[in-house]
Write a protein that holds these residues in place. Structure first.
Motif, mmCIF file in Angstrom:
data_model
loop_
_atom_site.group_PDB
_atom_site.id
_atom_site.type_symbol
_atom_site.label_atom_id
_atom_site.label_comp_id
_atom_site.label_asym_id
_atom_site.label_seq_id
_atom_site.Cartn_x
_atom_site.Cartn_y
_atom_site.Cartn_z
ATOM 1 N N LEU A 33 0.836 -1.202 0.000
ATOM 2 C CA LEU A 33 0.000 0.000 0.000
ATOM 3 C C LEU A 33 0.871 1.253 0.000
ATOM 4 O O LEU A 33 0.614 2.212 -0.739
ATOM 5 C CB LEU A 33 -0.924 -0.002 1.225
ATOM 6 N N GLY A 34 1.925 1.236 0.822
ATOM 7 C CA GLY A 34 2.826 2.382 0.831
ATOM 8 C C GLY A 34 3.491 2.590 -0.512
ATOM 9 O O GLY A 34 3.730 3.728 -0.934
ATOM 10 N N PHE A 35 3.784 1.489 -1.205
ATOM 11 C CA PHE A 35 4.420 1.593 -2.529
ATOM 12 C C PHE A 35 3.503 2.293 -3.520
ATOM 13 O O PHE A 35 3.922 3.214 -4.243
ATOM 14 C CB PHE A 35 4.772 0.189 -3.024
ATOM 15 N N VAL A 36 2.240 1.896 -3.582
ATOM 16 C CA VAL A 36 1.328 2.502 -4.560
ATOM 17 C C VAL A 36 1.000 3.940 -4.185
ATOM 18 O O VAL A 36 0.625 4.751 -5.047
ATOM 19 C CB VAL A 36 0.045 1.659 -4.701
ATOM 20 N N LEU A 37 1.176 4.282 -2.896
ATOM 21 C CA LEU A 37 0.942 5.656 -2.457
ATOM 22 C C LEU A 37 2.190 6.528 -2.605
ATOM 23 O O LEU A 37 2.155 7.714 -2.292
ATOM 24 C CB LEU A 37 0.471 5.682 -0.999
ATOM 25 N N GLY A 38 3.282 5.921 -3.066
ATOM 26 C CA GLY A 38 4.493 6.717 -3.307
ATOM 27 C C GLY A 38 5.323 6.990 -2.092
ATOM 28 O O GLY A 38 6.239 7.820 -2.134
ATOM 29 N N TRP A 39 5.051 6.303 -0.984
ATOM 30 C CA TRP A 39 5.822 6.553 0.231
ATOM 31 C C TRP A 39 7.243 6.076 0.044
ATOM 32 O O TRP A 39 7.502 4.989 -0.485
ATOM 33 C CB TRP A 39 5.195 5.841 1.434
ATOM 34 N N ARG A 40 8.169 6.858 0.497
ATOM 35 C CA ARG A 40 9.577 6.489 0.379
ATOM 36 C C ARG A 40 9.889 5.336 1.336
ATOM 37 O O ARG A 40 9.345 5.254 2.428
ATOM 38 C CB ARG A 40 10.475 7.690 0.689
ATOM 39 N N GLY A 41 10.796 4.499 0.896
ATOM 40 C CA GLY A 41 11.155 3.353 1.716
ATOM 41 C C GLY A 41 10.273 2.143 1.468
ATOM 42 O O GLY A 41 10.513 1.071 2.004
ATOM 43 N N ARG A 42 9.221 2.312 0.652
ATOM 44 C CA ARG A 42 8.323 1.188 0.335
ATOM 45 C C ARG A 42 8.590 0.774 -1.110
ATOM 46 O O ARG A 42 7.849 1.113 -2.020
ATOM 47 C CB ARG A 42 6.872 1.614 0.495
ATOM 48 N N ALA A 43 9.695 0.099 -1.340
ATOM 49 C CA ALA A 43 10.070 -0.229 -2.716
ATOM 50 C C ALA A 43 10.767 -1.581 -2.751
ATOM 51 O O ALA A 43 10.887 -2.269 -1.739
ATOM 52 C CB ALA A 43 10.973 0.846 -3.289
ATOM 53 N N GLU A 44 11.229 -1.961 -3.940
ATOM 54 C CA GLU A 44 11.920 -3.232 -4.152
ATOM 55 C C GLU A 44 11.048 -4.384 -3.676
ATOM 56 O O GLU A 44 11.455 -5.216 -2.868
ATOM 57 C CB GLU A 44 13.273 -3.243 -3.420
ATOM 58 N N LEU A 45 9.835 -4.434 -4.179
ATOM 59 C CA LEU A 45 8.881 -5.455 -3.757
ATOM 60 C C LEU A 45 8.595 -6.480 -4.844
ATOM 61 O O LEU A 45 7.525 -7.078 -4.871
ATOM 62 C CB LEU A 45 7.568 -4.772 -3.332
ATOM 63 N N VAL A 46 9.533 -6.680 -5.749
ATOM 64 C CA VAL A 46 9.323 -7.624 -6.836
ATOM 65 C C VAL A 46 9.693 -9.038 -6.356
ATOM 66 O O VAL A 46 10.777 -9.276 -5.827
ATOM 67 C CB VAL A 46 10.160 -7.252 -8.069
ATOM 68 N N ARG A 47 8.764 -9.985 -6.559
ATOM 69 C CA ARG A 47 9.002 -11.371 -6.161
ATOM 70 C C ARG A 47 10.098 -11.974 -7.029
ATOM 71 O O ARG A 47 10.200 -11.691 -8.222
ATOM 72 C CB ARG A 47 7.690 -12.154 -6.294
ATOM 73 N N GLN A 48 10.923 -12.804 -6.421
ATOM 74 C CA GLN A 48 12.037 -13.420 -7.139
ATOM 75 C C GLN A 48 11.518 -14.223 -8.330
ATOM 76 O O GLN A 48 10.580 -15.016 -8.213
ATOM 77 C CB GLN A 48 12.835 -14.329 -6.204
ATOM 78 N N GLY A 49 12.120 -13.988 -9.476
ATOM 79 C CA GLY A 49 11.721 -14.688 -10.680
ATOM 80 C C GLY A 49 10.653 -13.975 -11.490
ATOM 81 O O GLY A 49 10.376 -14.364 -12.626
ATOM 82 N N ALA A 50 10.037 -12.930 -10.910
ATOM 83 C CA ALA A 50 8.988 -12.190 -11.617
ATOM 84 C C ALA A 50 9.597 -11.012 -12.359
ATOM 85 O O ALA A 50 10.624 -10.451 -11.954
ATOM 86 C CB ALA A 50 7.917 -11.692 -10.648
ATOM 87 N N ALA A 51 8.959 -10.639 -13.469
ATOM 88 C CA ALA A 51 9.454 -9.508 -14.260
ATOM 89 C C ALA A 51 9.135 -8.182 -13.589
ATOM 90 O O ALA A 51 9.881 -7.211 -13.713
ATOM 91 C CB ALA A 51 8.851 -9.538 -15.659
ATOM 92 N N GLN A 52 8.015 -8.130 -12.873
ATOM 93 C CA GLN A 52 7.622 -6.879 -12.228
ATOM 94 C C GLN A 52 6.586 -7.169 -11.154
ATOM 95 O O GLN A 52 6.004 -8.247 -11.090
ATOM 96 C CB GLN A 52 7.036 -5.887 -13.243
ATOM 97 N N GLY A 53 6.397 -6.191 -10.308
ATOM 98 C CA GLY A 53 5.325 -6.228 -9.331
ATOM 99 C C GLY A 53 4.426 -5.028 -9.551
ATOM 100 O O GLY A 53 4.887 -3.946 -9.923
ATOM 101 N N GLU A 54 3.136 -5.222 -9.350
ATOM 102 C CA GLU A 54 2.177 -4.145 -9.604
ATOM 103 C C GLU A 54 1.179 -4.074 -8.459
ATOM 104 O O GLU A 54 0.689 -5.098 -7.973
ATOM 105 C CB GLU A 54 1.449 -4.398 -10.924
ATOM 106 N N VAL A 55 0.892 -2.852 -8.034
ATOM 107 C CA VAL A 55 -0.092 -2.628 -6.977
ATOM 108 C C VAL A 55 -1.109 -1.610 -7.478
ATOM 109 O O VAL A 55 -0.735 -0.577 -8.054
ATOM 110 C CB VAL A 55 0.562 -2.111 -5.682
ATOM 111 N N THR A 56 -2.380 -1.894 -7.263
ATOM 112 C CA THR A 56 -3.465 -0.978 -7.613
ATOM 113 C C THR A 56 -4.301 -0.708 -6.374
ATOM 114 O O THR A 56 -4.624 -1.633 -5.616
ATOM 115 C CB THR A 56 -4.359 -1.574 -8.722
ATOM 116 N N ALA A 57 -4.622 0.537 -6.141
ATOM 117 C CA ALA A 57 -5.469 0.924 -5.011
ATOM 118 C C ALA A 57 -6.607 1.797 -5.531
ATOM 119 O O ALA A 57 -6.385 2.716 -6.323
ATOM 120 C CB ALA A 57 -4.667 1.677 -3.953
ATOM 121 N N GLU A 58 -7.811 1.499 -5.083
ATOM 122 C CA GLU A 58 -8.984 2.240 -5.540
ATOM 123 C C GLU A 58 -9.629 2.924 -4.338
ATOM 124 O O GLU A 58 -9.831 2.317 -3.278
ATOM 125 C CB GLU A 58 -9.987 1.285 -6.193
#
Length: 540
Positions: A33-58
């Motif tokens: 949630l912090g990552f999609v809100l742009g909070w600093r320190g909430r990053a590098e959340l890509v699962r090993q072996g995955a091309a990317q991680g994506e978060v959506t908040a509505e």
């Protein structure tokens, strides 16, 4: 995202509870949630072996929600529905969208300030940040009208101060050249040069300088044209011809007529030469006077770096600066009075706001202390400290929330004095008291009940439920008393499939909820007694 493959969590109005064993992935959910809100320190959340991680908040926005203003300022599409999406690729690149429009992390963070509040033991963005305490106190006390007066009087004071400073600077610049200005104006006024005068003097000088050289020739020409010369001879010839014209059978009429015309032209030439001689008849001192004034005009033009014809205008300009200097002291005195009045108005408004803050601080202290008693912190002391600060548009007070865990103990900032469990309860008590016009904000409490149990945990749960009334609160908890107060309950758990460990979130129905709370009461082995205790907590 790390141990999450695909997960969808639809929070509901009221108190939402997330429970689960340690390491199940509750913190990762908050990191996402912090990552999609742009909070600093909430990053590098890509699962090993995955091309990317994506978060959506509505988010659903009310008509007056402050996020609308941020969207409009950023040129982003608005509406009642706000969808934030952010992608983190394996190589570290991050891309964000707001309502399917690309945006920066700064815009996400600005939006997050209006959407979510995170409260916990490591929260440096909310209640633990002293920079926000003054605004919290003002919001608690409803100081909007006083703040408007202070801001308006500060603006008026700032404008008056700028006028005084600008006038003083202008006067200082003019005073630095006052002697020069007065000398220059006196010098120019004494000479009083006129536009076109330099050219006229130059022409007059040239004529005078050539007068001696041409005067003798003009005099000789004048004599030859006069009665002793051409005019006399032509007159004699005309008389002789007229005397014999009647005997010439008309043949002399044309010559006589031509001589008549020639006499007229000769007379004009004679008059012109005579006028020129008179013009060249001047006193030699006049040439000296003309040259003296011509050279004086040209010297001043060089001195002031202007054209000779512009000297008069330059004098007017310098005279205007002197006039401004002479009037400047009076203007400055008037502006200084305006500044003094503006400062007095600001001092009065800021003083009234300071007094109101003192009263509001005392009221907030009493309210927080009343909340601390059921949280088993009746011996603790909460204090709103006001100290003088640099004057500004928000007044001249620095506000800090301080605590002392025991009577007689030194007080200090929340995050430096209180231990983990104490800090959580202080934050909750303070948030309960400050809770006001923030219904459009989702409040998140991350294990704010850590270190408490029994009746204290129950008091924490009751206060969280009260905060959630009419709004939305998400609490991550290990306390069964808190979990039992939730209106909606999810369990975060880890499952192993095909050799991979993944975290999932399971919504709990009534019976599942009994088992989950029983687990929280008894541990891994759920007994009938634990279920009975869980049902009792839910029923209470």
């Amino acid at each position: 995202m790390l141990i999450i493959d695909r997960l969808e969590l639809e929070l509901q109005p009221g108190l939402n509870v997330l429970t689960g064993e340690t390491g199940a992935g509750k913190s990762i959910l908050l990191d996402s949630l912090g990552f999609v809100l742009g909070w600093r320190g909430r990053a590098e959340l890509v699962r090993q072996g995955a091309a990317q991680g994506e978060v959506t908040a509505e988010f659903q926005l009310s008509d007056g929600h402050p996020a609308h203003g941020i969207l409009a300022e950023a040129g982003l599409p608005g509406g009642a529905q706000l969808i934030l999406r952010r992608v983190n690729t394996a190589d570290g690149r991050k891309t964000a969208w707001v309502n399917d429009r690309r945006c920066s992390g700064e815009v996400l963070r600005a939006l997050s300030e209006t959407l979510v509040e995170l409260h916990g033991q490591h929260d440096d963005r909310g209640l633990l940040n002293p920079r926000g305490h003054r605004a919290m106190l003002d919001a608690y006390a409803g100081h909007e009208a006083l703040l408007v007066q202070v801001r308006d009087s500060w603006s008026a004071r700032s404008r008056a101060r700028r006028k005084v400073e600008q006038t003083e600077a202008a006067l200082a610049a003019v005073r630095a050249e006052e002697d020069f200005l007065r000398h220059a104006v006196a010098e120019l006024d004494k000479l009083d040069p006129q536009p076109g005068e330099e050219a006229a003097l130059d022409a007059q000088r040239r004529m005078m300088q050539g007068a001696e050289r041409i005067r003798d020739d003009l005099a000789r020409a004048f004599q030859l044209l006069g009665n002793e010369g051409a005019e006399g001879a032509m007159g004699d010839a005309l008389r002789w011809l007229e005397g014999v014209s009647d005997k010439a059978g008309g043949r002399l009429e044309a010559p006589i007529a031509a001589l008549g015309r020639a006499m007229i032209e000769l007379g004009e030439a004679f008059s012109g030469v005579e006028d020129c001689l008179e013009a060249l008849d001047f006193n030699p001192m006049e040439l000296e006077q003309v040259e003296e004034r011509l050279f004086a005009i040209r010297a001043l033009a060089r001195k002031y770096d202007v054209l000779p014809d512009d000297l008069a205008g330059h004098a007017d300009t310098l005279r205007a600066r002197l006039t401004a200097l002479d009037a400047g002291d009076a203007d400055l005195a008037g502006l200084s009075k305006e500044l003094a009045a503006a400062e007095a108005a600001y001092d009065a408004a800021a003083g009234a706001l300071s007094q109101a803050r003192l009263g509001a601080g005392a009221a907030l202290d009493a309210a927080v202390m009343a909340e601390l008693t059921p949280l088993k912190m009746e011996r603790a002391v909460f204090q709103t400290r006001l100290e003088p600060s640099e004057p500004g548009p928000e007044g001249r007070d620095a506000v800090t929330f301080e605590v002392a865990t025991n009577p007689g103990a030194p007080s200090g900032p929340l995050n430096r004095i209180a231990s983990g469990g104490e800090l959580s309860r202080f934050l909750l008590a303070l948030k309960v008291c400050l809770h006001g016009d923030d219904r459009g904000v989702t409040m998140i409490f991350d294990e704010i009940d850590r270190g408490v149990g029994g009746a204290t945990a129950d008091a924490v749960g009751r206060r969280l439920a009260a905060l959630a009334e009419g709004g939305q609160v998400l609490v991550v908890t290990h306390s069964p008393q808190v979990a039992a107060r939730g209106g909606h309950h999810w369990r975060v758990q880890k499952d192993v499939a095909d050799g991979a460990t993944l975290s999932t979130v399971v919504p709990l129905g009534a019976e599942d909820r009994v088992d989950e709370i029983a687990r929280m009461v008894a541990g891994d082995t759920i007994t009938d007694a634990a279920r009975a205790a869980a049902r009792a907590l839910l029923a209470s």
